[in-house]
Scaffold this motif. Sequence first.
Motif, PDB file in Angstrom:
ATOM      1  N   VAL A 121      23.511 -61.446  -0.837  1.00 39.37           N
ATOM      2  CA  VAL A 121      23.142 -60.102  -0.389  1.00 39.37           C
ATOM      3  C   VAL A 121      22.817 -59.259  -1.617  1.00 39.37           C
ATOM      4  O   VAL A 121      23.307 -59.528  -2.719  1.00 39.37           O
ATOM      5  CB  VAL A 121      24.274 -59.450   0.429  1.00 39.37           C
ATOM      6  N   ARG A 122      22.014 -58.233  -1.393  1.00 42.42           N
ATOM      7  CA  ARG A 122      21.607 -57.372  -2.501  1.00 42.42           C
ATOM      8  C   ARG A 122      22.092 -55.950  -2.270  1.00 42.42           C
ATOM      9  O   ARG A 122      21.962 -55.410  -1.175  1.00 42.42           O
ATOM     10  CB  ARG A 122      20.091 -57.360  -2.667  1.00 42.42           C
ATOM     11  N   SER A 123      22.651 -55.372  -3.319  1.00 44.52           N
ATOM     12  CA  SER A 123      23.095 -53.985  -3.285  1.00 44.52           C
ATOM     13  C   SER A 123      22.122 -53.146  -4.107  1.00 44.52           C
ATOM     14  O   SER A 123      21.952 -53.378  -5.311  1.00 44.52           O
ATOM     15  CB  SER A 123      24.514 -53.860  -3.855  1.00 44.52           C
ATOM     16  N   GLU A 124      21.487 -52.188  -3.447  1.00 47.86           N
ATOM     17  CA  GLU A 124      20.533 -51.331  -4.154  1.00 47.86           C
ATOM     18  C   GLU A 124      21.237 -50.377  -5.111  1.00 47.86           C
ATOM     19  O   GLU A 124      20.751 -50.125  -6.215  1.00 47.86           O
ATOM     20  CB  GLU A 124      19.709 -50.531  -3.142  1.00 47.86           C
ATOM     21  N   VAL A 125      22.362 -49.843  -4.689  1.00 50.76           N
ATOM     22  CA  VAL A 125      23.069 -48.877  -5.536  1.00 50.76           C
ATOM     23  C   VAL A 125      23.613 -49.561  -6.783  1.00 50.76           C
ATOM     24  O   VAL A 125      23.487 -49.044  -7.901  1.00 50.76           O
ATOM     25  CB  VAL A 125      24.204 -48.202  -4.743  1.00 50.76           C
ATOM     26  N   LEU A 126      24.204 -50.739  -6.609  1.00 51.12           N
ATOM     27  CA  LEU A 126      24.759 -51.469  -7.752  1.00 51.12           C
ATOM     28  C   LEU A 126      23.697 -52.234  -8.525  1.00 51.12           C
ATOM     29  O   LEU A 126      23.985 -52.747  -9.614  1.00 51.12           O
ATOM     30  CB  LEU A 126      25.846 -52.437  -7.275  1.00 51.12           C
ATOM     31  N   ASN A 127      22.498 -52.361  -7.936  1.00 47.18           N
ATOM     32  CA  ASN A 127      21.378 -53.044  -8.591  1.00 47.18           C
ATOM     33  C   ASN A 127      21.759 -54.473  -8.986  1.00 47.18           C
ATOM     34  O   ASN A 127      21.575 -54.908 -10.127  1.00 47.18           O
ATOM     35  CB  ASN A 127      20.923 -52.263  -9.827  1.00 47.18           C
ATOM     36  N   THR A 128      22.297 -55.206  -8.011  1.00 46.88           N
ATOM     37  CA  THR A 128      22.727 -56.572  -8.288  1.00 46.88           C
ATOM     38  C   THR A 128      22.712 -57.384  -7.001  1.00 46.88           C
ATOM     39  O   THR A 128      22.688 -56.829  -5.895  1.00 46.88           O
ATOM     40  CB  THR A 128      24.139 -56.585  -8.895  1.00 46.88           C
ATOM     41  N   HIS A 129      22.723 -58.709  -7.169  1.00 45.28           N
ATOM     42  CA  HIS A 129      22.827 -59.637  -6.049  1.00 45.28           C
ATOM     43  C   HIS A 129      24.226 -60.240  -6.038  1.00 45.28           C
ATOM     44  O   HIS A 129      24.791 -60.538  -7.097  1.00 45.28           O
ATOM     45  CB  HIS A 129      21.783 -60.750  -6.162  1.00 45.28           C
ATOM     46  N   HIS A 150      24.178 -49.646   3.249  1.00 41.98           N
ATOM     47  CA  HIS A 150      24.357 -48.804   4.433  1.00 41.98           C
ATOM     48  C   HIS A 150      25.444 -49.376   5.348  1.00 41.98           C
ATOM     49  O   HIS A 150      26.210 -48.623   5.959  1.00 41.98           O
ATOM     50  CB  HIS A 150      23.038 -48.686   5.199  1.00 41.98           C
ATOM     51  N   TYR A 151      25.502 -50.690   5.437  1.00 40.66           N
ATOM     52  CA  TYR A 151      26.529 -51.313   6.284  1.00 40.66           C
ATOM     53  C   TYR A 151      27.932 -51.009   5.766  1.00 40.66           C
ATOM     54  O   TYR A 151      28.825 -50.626   6.534  1.00 40.66           O
ATOM     55  CB  TYR A 151      26.300 -52.819   6.342  1.00 40.66           C
ATOM     56  N   LEU A 152      28.140 -51.142   4.460  1.00 38.04           N
ATOM     57  CA  LEU A 152      29.463 -50.879   3.900  1.00 38.04           C
ATOM     58  C   LEU A 152      29.833 -49.404   3.988  1.00 38.04           C
ATOM     59  O   LEU A 152      30.977 -49.053   4.296  1.00 38.04           O
ATOM     60  CB  LEU A 152      29.518 -51.341   2.442  1.00 38.04           C
ATOM     61  N   LEU A 153      28.876 -48.524   3.726  1.00 34.68           N
ATOM     62  CA  LEU A 153      29.178 -47.094   3.685  1.00 34.68           C
ATOM     63  C   LEU A 153      29.369 -46.497   5.077  1.00 34.68           C
ATOM     64  O   LEU A 153      30.121 -45.531   5.240  1.00 34.68           O
ATOM     65  CB  LEU A 153      28.057 -46.357   2.948  1.00 34.68           C
ATOM     66  N   LYS A 154      28.717 -47.052   6.084  1.00 38.98           N
ATOM     67  CA  LYS A 154      28.848 -46.520   7.441  1.00 38.98           C
ATOM     68  C   LYS A 154      30.034 -47.108   8.196  1.00 38.98           C
ATOM     69  O   LYS A 154      30.536 -46.488   9.133  1.00 38.98           O
ATOM     70  CB  LYS A 154      27.567 -46.797   8.237  1.00 38.98           C
ATOM     71  N   LEU A 168      34.021 -53.333  -2.902  1.00 39.74           N
ATOM     72  CA  LEU A 168      32.590 -53.085  -3.089  1.00 39.74           C
ATOM     73  C   LEU A 168      32.203 -51.691  -2.606  1.00 39.74           C
ATOM     74  O   LEU A 168      31.391 -51.007  -3.237  1.00 39.74           O
ATOM     75  CB  LEU A 168      31.783 -54.150  -2.340  1.00 39.74           C
ATOM     76  N   LYS A 169      32.794 -51.268  -1.507  1.00 39.25           N
ATOM     77  CA  LYS A 169      32.503 -49.922  -0.999  1.00 39.25           C
ATOM     78  C   LYS A 169      32.967 -48.861  -1.992  1.00 39.25           C
ATOM     79  O   LYS A 169      32.257 -47.874  -2.237  1.00 39.25           O
ATOM     80  CB  LYS A 169      33.191 -49.727   0.355  1.00 39.25           C
ATOM     81  N   ARG A 182      23.219 -47.161 -13.156  1.00 41.87           N
ATOM     82  CA  ARG A 182      22.641 -48.491 -13.345  1.00 41.87           C
ATOM     83  C   ARG A 182      21.121 -48.486 -13.213  1.00 41.87           C
ATOM     84  O   ARG A 182      20.473 -49.478 -13.561  1.00 41.87           O
ATOM     85  CB  ARG A 182      23.243 -49.471 -12.336  1.00 41.87           C
ATOM     86  N   HIS A 183      20.557 -47.401 -12.707  1.00 42.27           N
ATOM     87  CA  HIS A 183      19.102 -47.272 -12.606  1.00 42.27           C
ATOM     88  C   HIS A 183      18.574 -46.261 -13.618  1.00 42.27           C
ATOM     89  O   HIS A 183      17.508 -45.672 -13.408  1.00 42.27           O
ATOM     90  CB  HIS A 183      18.715 -46.835 -11.192  1.00 42.27           C
ATOM     91  N   ALA A 184      19.305 -46.079 -14.703  1.00 45.56           N
ATOM     92  CA  ALA A 184      18.889 -45.092 -15.699  1.00 45.56           C
ATOM     93  C   ALA A 184      17.589 -45.490 -16.391  1.00 45.56           C
ATOM     94  O   ALA A 184      16.885 -44.629 -16.934  1.00 45.56           O
ATOM     95  CB  ALA A 184      19.997 -44.895 -16.733  1.00 45.56           C
ATOM     96  N   TYR A 185      17.239 -46.776 -16.370  1.00 45.85           N
ATOM     97  CA  TYR A 185      16.005 -47.221 -17.017  1.00 45.85           C
ATOM     98  C   TYR A 185      14.763 -46.739 -16.270  1.00 45.85           C
ATOM     99  O   TYR A 185      13.665 -46.707 -16.825  1.00 45.85           O
ATOM    100  CB  TYR A 185      15.987 -48.749 -17.110  1.00 45.85           C
TER     101      TYR A 185
END
Length: 282
Positions: A121-129, A150-154, A168-169, A182-185
């Motif tokens: 699974v991929r996490s957009e916020v953590l920018n990792t698989h 969204h699944y974890l946060l909801k 993870l949440k 992590r998306h500072a680049y």
Amino acid sequence: MASSRLQVTARQLSKTFKKKGRFEIGIASELPPAYKKFWREWKVLKPAAVHFVPQEGKWKRDELTGETYPIQNIPIPLKFPAEINEGIWGGEAVVKGFQKRDDRRRRVPHYWVPVLKRTVVRSEVLNTHLSVTVTDRTISLINDHYGFDHYLLKTPACDLVSVLALKLKKQILTELMNGCPRHAYDPKKQMEIYEEYKTYLSSYTPEEIEWYGLTWYEALSKVAKLKEAANKPIPLKNVYRKNLVEKLKSAGIESKSSSADEISATTSWLSKMNPFGKKDEA
């Protein structure tokens, strides 16, 4: 008459000798309200029905006899093995019961175990698989929520169940609270992801995020460490040395070892009398 008096007496005794709760014994009484809120969400709230279909309403009428009887949505007892904390099962667990495999034989004990599979699974916020153990229901829930984050946060903690999902949440909430570093680049993408997920931060305070996802023993250990750090004893030699230096300064007495660093560097007269100690080189 006597029975009513006994009932009143029993009620008074129950109020007087009330059994202490989990958060009223020992160091657990010092746990903050932030962790109590998480514990209530994780262990007290009623999880969603997974292994049975709940019926709506309070009463139901039989179509054949016309008899009305109450609806009882009694959840099936579930078994939560230790392996559930190493994956994300989507609310599923092990069901223990009996199975009658032949009409001419007695029923036998049986365990219904979810079908587990390894997926990425991929996490957009953590920018990792992430490679995790999931079930088919977990994949369906991720697709229904349009993403793993969204699944974890909801989903509340009582439905996530596993410690891995809660960790993870918490990590995702911490990342959002810090502005998605992590998306500072890519500042543009960083702002887009933050704007998409920032609505979830309104349900938590920084203190609640700090205590979110901790198990019972982890929370107690954290309280003990905070208490130890707050009440860390100061060695008396440091206190006496500081008082001595202040007295010497106030009296105006000049000394070669007036500062605390020089006093600590000088050797004591006991070390000079030690025949086995190292002698100062000339």
